[in-house]
Design an enzyme around this catalytic site. Sequence first.
Site, PDB file in Angstrom:
ATOM      1  N   ASP A   3       0.816  -1.222   0.000  1.00  0.00           N
ATOM      2  CA  ASP A   3       0.000   0.000   0.000  1.00  0.00           C
ATOM      3  C   ASP A   3       0.843   1.262   0.000  1.00  0.00           C
ATOM      4  OD1 ASP A   3      -1.758  -2.250   1.195  1.00  0.00           O
ATOM      5  OD2 ASP A   3      -3.128  -0.719   0.473  1.00  0.00           O
ATOM      6  N   LYS A  18      -1.377  -4.956   4.138  1.00  0.00           N
ATOM      7  CA  LYS A  18      -2.454  -5.384   5.045  1.00  0.00           C
ATOM      8  C   LYS A  18      -1.913  -5.944   6.359  1.00  0.00           C
ATOM      9  CE  LYS A  18      -5.959  -5.059   4.632  1.00  0.00           C
ATOM     10  NZ  LYS A  18      -6.646  -3.886   5.254  1.00  0.00           N
TER      11      LYS A  18
HETATM   12  O1  MRU Z   1      -7.849  -2.697   3.054  1.00  0.00           O
HETATM   13  P1  MRU Z   1      -7.603  -3.199   1.671  1.00  0.00           P
HETATM   14  O2  MRU Z   1      -8.365  -4.430   1.331  1.00  0.00           O
HETATM   15  O3  MRU Z   1      -7.766  -2.125   0.618  1.00  0.00           O
HETATM   16  O4  MRU Z   1      -6.058  -3.584   1.683  1.00  0.00           O
HETATM   17  C1  MRU Z   1      -5.457  -4.017   0.523  1.00  0.00           C
HETATM   18  C2  MRU Z   1      -4.091  -4.536   0.733  1.00  0.00           C
HETATM   19  O5  MRU Z   1      -3.492  -4.377   1.756  1.00  0.00           O
HETATM   20  C3  MRU Z   1      -3.457  -5.193  -0.424  1.00  0.00           C
HETATM   21  O6  MRU Z   1      -2.549  -6.171   0.002  1.00  0.00           O
HETATM   22  C4  MRU Z   1      -2.705  -4.184  -1.261  1.00  0.00           C
HETATM   23  O7  MRU Z   1      -3.459  -3.062  -1.577  1.00  0.00           O
HETATM   24  C5  MRU Z   1      -2.222  -4.938  -2.413  1.00  0.00           C
HETATM   25  S1  MRU Z   1      -1.862  -4.080  -3.870  1.00  0.00           S
HETATM   26  C6  MRU Z   1      -2.826  -4.825  -5.058  1.00  0.00           C
END
Ligand code: MRU
Length: 345
Positions: free
Chosen positions: A234, A245
């Site tokens: 992110d 995450k």
């Molecule tokens: O809270 P989210 O579901 O938007 O979190 C998403 C993540 O952490 C993903 O691993 C991350 O964005 C991966 S990039 C495709």
Amino acid sequence: MFSIKFRKSKLYYLDQTKLPQKEVWKQCRNISEGFSAIKELKVRGAPLIGVFAAYCVAVYAKNLNLAKDKFIKEIAKSIEELKACRPTAVNLAWALTELKDTLLKNSNKNTAAIRKALLDEAQKIYRQDIELCNRMAEFGIKLIKSGDTILTHCNAGFLATAGEGTALSLIYKANAVYKNIKVYADETRPLLQGARLTAWELSKRKINCTLICDNMAAYLMQKGKIDKILVGADRIAASGDTANKIGTYSVAVAANYHKVPFYVVAPFSTFDLSIPTGSRIPIEERDPQEVRTVLGKIGIAPENIKVFNPAFDVTPAKLITAIVSDRGVIYPPYNKNIKKLLGGI
Ligand code: MRU
């Protein structure tokens, strides 16, 4: 397969909170619907929220009838509001900054021309994201071998991007070549993106996928069942410290202990070279009910129990074997090599 679409000037999204039970497409008609879709994770994943937010602004501008000065002020305000929706994924701020720049660069034109410029920019960001996914897959496939078993956390596939995904795009490409890639998907509490979304995506693509609870990952590594780990990101600081995450950090610690390679896959829009290290990455904290319940439906804890619910954690660069970007694979020392490859962004 895709997770948002723009057809005949209308913006639609697949409501990810309804997956895997139902595939429900909804229209995003105004900025407040866009805001809630992102905030409530109906549209989620770092690259996708950037692309979607850019389209939200373009759609809002299309329907906004104000005198030029007020029009520009209102669009600029909505851009700032959208940016604040989810603070950790820098792709959101990146895409909206591109829209803001477009707004300002075209502010000497009439509102029709500004609307067109905003839509062109949103479409450019959309098409570019598809291309970035393809490039990450091309660079990353050399890290994967025939028969590999890969562990992934959260969802970093076509539900999280405009294209094939970040981490999962490598898996799709590798499986197309070798036909024998196996995946373990962490369920990813509290919102279960692994169980609901990654397991759904991989099943759709007929990838050999096994779902595990988050607390099973280290055991599998200890048993020698995982060849490598692929996750998305992110936000990546100049040092290579990577926010992803919540739970990613513990996977990385276990991987380091068991000497399992740990790879991060992310496009240039996920890098934030304005911050030196991960300690400066803002971590989104979410509603305690996400932890007290399963998806708001089943209570699993005393109603008023105190809760801590950070949505992301930061994996220190020293636990990351390599970062696969759309410009190439980056190895340590990250401070030097990230700057070398992405310094101009
Ligand atoms: O809270 P989210 O579901 O938007 O979190 C998403 C993540 O952490 C993903 O691993 C991350 O964005 C991966 S990039 C495709």
